[in-house]
Design a protein around this motif. Sequence first.
Motif, PDB file in Angstrom:
ATOM      1  N   THR A   1      10.617   1.642  -1.939  1.00  0.00           N
ATOM      2  CA  THR A   1       9.662   2.478  -2.658  1.00  0.00           C
ATOM      3  C   THR A   1      10.449   3.389  -3.572  1.00  0.00           C
ATOM      4  OG1 THR A   1       9.698   4.074  -0.877  1.00  0.00           O
ATOM      5  CG2 THR A   1       7.925   2.449  -0.831  1.00  0.00           C
TER       6      THR A   1
ATOM      7  N   VAL B   1       0.841  -1.192   0.000  1.00  0.00           N
ATOM      8  CA  VAL B   1       0.000   0.000   0.000  1.00  0.00           C
ATOM      9  C   VAL B   1       0.881   1.248   0.000  1.00  0.00           C
ATOM     10  CG1 VAL B   1      -1.696   1.331   1.305  1.00  0.00           C
ATOM     11  CG2 VAL B   1      -1.960  -1.136   1.085  1.00  0.00           C
ATOM     12  N   SER B   2       1.924   1.244   0.801  1.00  0.00           N
ATOM     13  CA  SER B   2       2.852   2.376   0.846  1.00  0.00           C
ATOM     14  C   SER B   2       3.492   2.598  -0.516  1.00  0.00           C
ATOM     15  CB  SER B   2       3.922   2.119   1.898  1.00  0.00           C
ATOM     16  OG  SER B   2       4.871   3.147   1.886  1.00  0.00           O
ATOM     17  N   GLN B   3       3.894   1.521  -1.152  1.00  0.00           N
ATOM     18  CA  GLN B   3       4.523   1.618  -2.463  1.00  0.00           C
ATOM     19  C   GLN B   3       3.543   2.159  -3.498  1.00  0.00           C
ATOM     20  OE1 GLN B   3       6.144  -2.101  -3.761  1.00  0.00           O
ATOM     21  NE2 GLN B   3       7.282  -1.194  -5.441  1.00  0.00           N
ATOM     22  N   MET B   4       2.261   1.790  -3.381  1.00  0.00           N
ATOM     23  CA  MET B   4       1.256   2.290  -4.319  1.00  0.00           C
ATOM     24  C   MET B   4       0.936   3.764  -4.080  1.00  0.00           C
ATOM     25  SD  MET B   4      -1.508  -0.766  -4.757  1.00  0.00           S
ATOM     26  CE  MET B   4      -1.391  -1.622  -3.205  1.00  0.00           C
ATOM     27  N   MET B   5       0.988   4.202  -2.831  1.00  0.00           N
ATOM     28  CA  MET B   5       0.598   5.567  -2.501  1.00  0.00           C
ATOM     29  C   MET B   5       1.732   6.581  -2.645  1.00  0.00           C
ATOM     30  SD  MET B   5      -2.557   5.340  -2.060  1.00  0.00           S
ATOM     31  CE  MET B   5      -2.832   7.031  -1.611  1.00  0.00           C
TER      32      MET B   5
ATOM     33  N   HIS C   1       1.502   9.063  -5.494  1.00  0.00           N
ATOM     34  CA  HIS C   1       0.420  10.028  -5.288  1.00  0.00           C
ATOM     35  C   HIS C   1       0.854  11.135  -4.327  1.00  0.00           C
ATOM     36  CE1 HIS C   1      -2.626   7.784  -7.453  1.00  0.00           C
ATOM     37  NE2 HIS C   1      -2.171   6.687  -6.870  1.00  0.00           N
ATOM     38  N   LEU C   2       1.541  10.752  -3.284  1.00  0.00           N
ATOM     39  CA  LEU C   2       2.025  11.729  -2.308  1.00  0.00           C
ATOM     40  C   LEU C   2       2.963  12.725  -2.968  1.00  0.00           C
ATOM     41  CD1 LEU C   2       2.488  12.850   0.569  1.00  0.00           C
ATOM     42  CD2 LEU C   2       4.286  11.123   0.795  1.00  0.00           C
TER      43      LEU C   2
ATOM     44  N   GLU D   1       3.046   2.918  -9.942  1.00  0.00           N
ATOM     45  CA  GLU D   1       1.860   2.435  -9.236  1.00  0.00           C
ATOM     46  C   GLU D   1       1.359   1.126  -9.836  1.00  0.00           C
ATOM     47  OE1 GLU D   1      -2.510   3.915  -7.738  1.00  0.00           O
ATOM     48  OE2 GLU D   1      -1.537   4.993  -9.360  1.00  0.00           O
TER      49      GLU D   1
END
Length: 140
Positions: A128, A24-28, A31-32, A112
Motif C-alpha cells: 500500500t 480494499v485496504s489499498q483503496m482505503m 482516505h485514512l 485510489e
Amino acid sequence: MATPKSPTSKKMAGSMQMPDAASVSQMMAPHLHMAEKLIAQNIEMLDFLKARFERDRQMLGKLTEQRDPMKAMNLWGEFWQCTMTDYSTQMTKLATSASGLAEQAVRAATEESEAITQAASGKASSTTGKSGVSLTDVPV
C-alpha cells in the motif's frame, strides 16, 4: 434430477472482479491518511481558538478593572495589535497546510484509482502507498 451448482464467481454483477481484502485496504489507505491529517488540522485550529479566546477574556477582565481612559485605550490598542498578529500567523499556517492537503488529495485520488483498476483487473498489489508519498510530509 438435480441441477449442478454454478461455480462461485468473483465478479460483481458479472463484469467486475470482486476486490479482495488487500485491494480494499489499498483503496482505503489514502482516505485514512487524509482523514488523519484533516482531524489533526482541526485540532490544531481549535487549540488556537481556545488560546485566543482565553486571551480575549483576560483582556476584558483587565479592561473592566481599568479606571483611566488613556490606559484603557492603550489596552485596546495592544489587544488588537496582538489579535491581528495571532490571526495572521494562524491563517498563514492554515493556508500552507491546506495547500499541502490539496496536493495530497490529488495524489490520494490517483492512488485510489490505481487500486480500483488493479482490483477490477484482479491484480491486487501487495503493497500500500506504492507512490512513496507520505502524509507525514504534509504540514499541519
